[in-house]
Design a protein around this motif. Sequence first.
Motif, PDB file in Angstrom:
ATOM      1  N   ILE A  11       0.898  -1.263   0.038  1.00 53.86           N
ATOM      2  CA  ILE A  11       0.070  -0.238  -0.050  1.00 53.86           C
ATOM      3  C   ILE A  11       0.718   1.164   0.007  1.00 53.86           C
ATOM      4  O   ILE A  11       0.566   2.264  -0.807  1.00 53.86           O
ATOM      5  N   ILE A  35       2.779   1.461  -3.451  1.00 53.98           N
ATOM      6  CA  ILE A  35       2.040   1.839  -4.584  1.00 53.98           C
ATOM      7  C   ILE A  35       1.410   3.321  -4.376  1.00 53.98           C
ATOM      8  O   ILE A  35       1.495   4.296  -5.359  1.00 53.98           O
ATOM      9  N   LEU A  36       0.886   3.561  -3.503  1.00 51.95           N
ATOM     10  CA  LEU A  36       0.118   4.784  -3.206  1.00 51.95           C
ATOM     11  C   LEU A  36       0.815   6.044  -2.835  1.00 51.95           C
ATOM     12  O   LEU A  36       0.830   7.190  -3.353  1.00 51.95           O
ATOM     13  N   LEU A  37       2.125   5.625  -2.134  1.00 57.40           N
ATOM     14  CA  LEU A  37       3.206   6.989  -1.940  1.00 57.40           C
ATOM     15  C   LEU A  37       4.281   7.025  -2.679  1.00 57.40           C
ATOM     16  O   LEU A  37       4.418   7.957  -3.418  1.00 57.40           O
ATOM     17  N   GLN A  39       3.014   8.036  -6.222  1.00 60.62           N
ATOM     18  CA  GLN A  39       2.846   9.435  -6.202  1.00 60.62           C
ATOM     19  C   GLN A  39       3.719  10.328  -6.387  1.00 60.62           C
ATOM     20  O   GLN A  39       4.080  11.401  -6.771  1.00 60.62           O
ATOM     21  N   LYS A  66       5.906   9.762  -9.569  1.00 56.37           N
ATOM     22  CA  LYS A  66       5.091   9.582 -10.790  1.00 56.37           C
ATOM     23  C   LYS A  66       5.716  10.154 -11.942  1.00 56.37           C
ATOM     24  O   LYS A  66       5.435  10.000 -12.956  1.00 56.37           O
ATOM     25  N   ILE A  98       2.818   4.085 -11.855  1.00 58.13           N
ATOM     26  CA  ILE A  98       2.014   3.501 -11.212  1.00 58.13           C
ATOM     27  C   ILE A  98       1.855   2.177 -11.884  1.00 58.13           C
ATOM     28  O   ILE A  98       1.836   0.885 -11.219  1.00 58.13           O
ATOM     29  N   THR A 149       3.324  -1.317 -10.316  1.00 59.15           N
ATOM     30  CA  THR A 149       2.326  -2.308  -9.631  1.00 59.15           C
ATOM     31  C   THR A 149       3.007  -3.652  -9.974  1.00 59.15           C
ATOM     32  O   THR A 149       2.842  -4.598  -9.048  1.00 59.15           O
ATOM     33  N   ILE A 199      -5.215  -2.829  -5.243  1.00 59.43           N
ATOM     34  CA  ILE A 199      -4.790  -1.636  -4.913  1.00 59.43           C
ATOM     35  C   ILE A 199      -3.932  -0.666  -5.875  1.00 59.43           C
ATOM     36  O   ILE A 199      -4.321   0.605  -5.904  1.00 59.43           O
ATOM     37  N   GLY A 217      -5.245   2.993  -7.364  1.00 57.69           N
ATOM     38  CA  GLY A 217      -4.108   3.943  -7.263  1.00 57.69           C
ATOM     39  C   GLY A 217      -4.116   4.582  -8.498  1.00 57.69           C
ATOM     40  O   GLY A 217      -3.026   5.630  -8.732  1.00 57.69           O
TER      41      GLY A 217
END
Length: 271
Positions: free
Chosen positions: A47, A50-52, A55, A58, A72, A76, A139, A143
Amino acid sequence: MSTLAAIGTYEAHDTSWPVAAGQIFRRWGLNNIRESWGVAIGLMQPIVWILLFGQVFKSIGSIPGFGSDSYITFLTPGVLMMTVLYSGVWAGTGYIEDIDNGVMNQLLTAPISRSAVIAGQLAVQLVIGLVQSGLVLGIGFLGGARYPGGLSGIVLALGAATVLATIFCAGSVAIALTARSQIALIGLSQMIILPATFLSSGMMSPSLMPGWVQGISKFNPVSWAVDIGRSGLADRVDAGFVAAHLGYLTVLAALVFWWAVSAFRGYQRTQ
């Protein structure tokens, strides 16, 4: 431990390989259900990645030559393989706990195949890995990752993750039964995790890596699995590449499984 005690009381005609592996699977499965918080905690890392990381980094996708517009989407499949890697290297801790608690000596008296013992526990780890892998892909989708390869690409990625998990789970068991120390297993696992992660194509395009890292990455099984999953999810499957590298992973998994069984028999000879 009641399941283990039951195994030891079976008559010889009841201890076929499938029966023994099934009972070991049941024992470790129940244990993981009772301690499901460990699996849940294991999902925190993907989590964050991927999300932190997705972003924060990116903008890397806009670098010329990176090969993907969405970091992302690129990241993944790498996180998918890193999740089973990080989960797999701790598979041997259960064996060390059994050794310390005296359960292993009870298991050695049971009339069951040693390979069935390894396979039963490994099957539980692979089921957990599949659940974690599915959640990682979910997830990633939430994202912003997209999978043009559709269902067939997802199946290919999950297959590669499962074979990779087999390698590291069985390797962890072999190390645990050889070292017989939680501290040694943790130390060796850390020495494996970091190079396997950062000397792979999991987080960065090989075209942007230093030359010596690119060279190592080509022979890193994590890179093989990541590249298989990434090509499947992106719907640009090179059938020859996928077949060859899935073959390499499968052969390596078989060799490491044999190593784990040999380590088990080696442990038995010293008791």
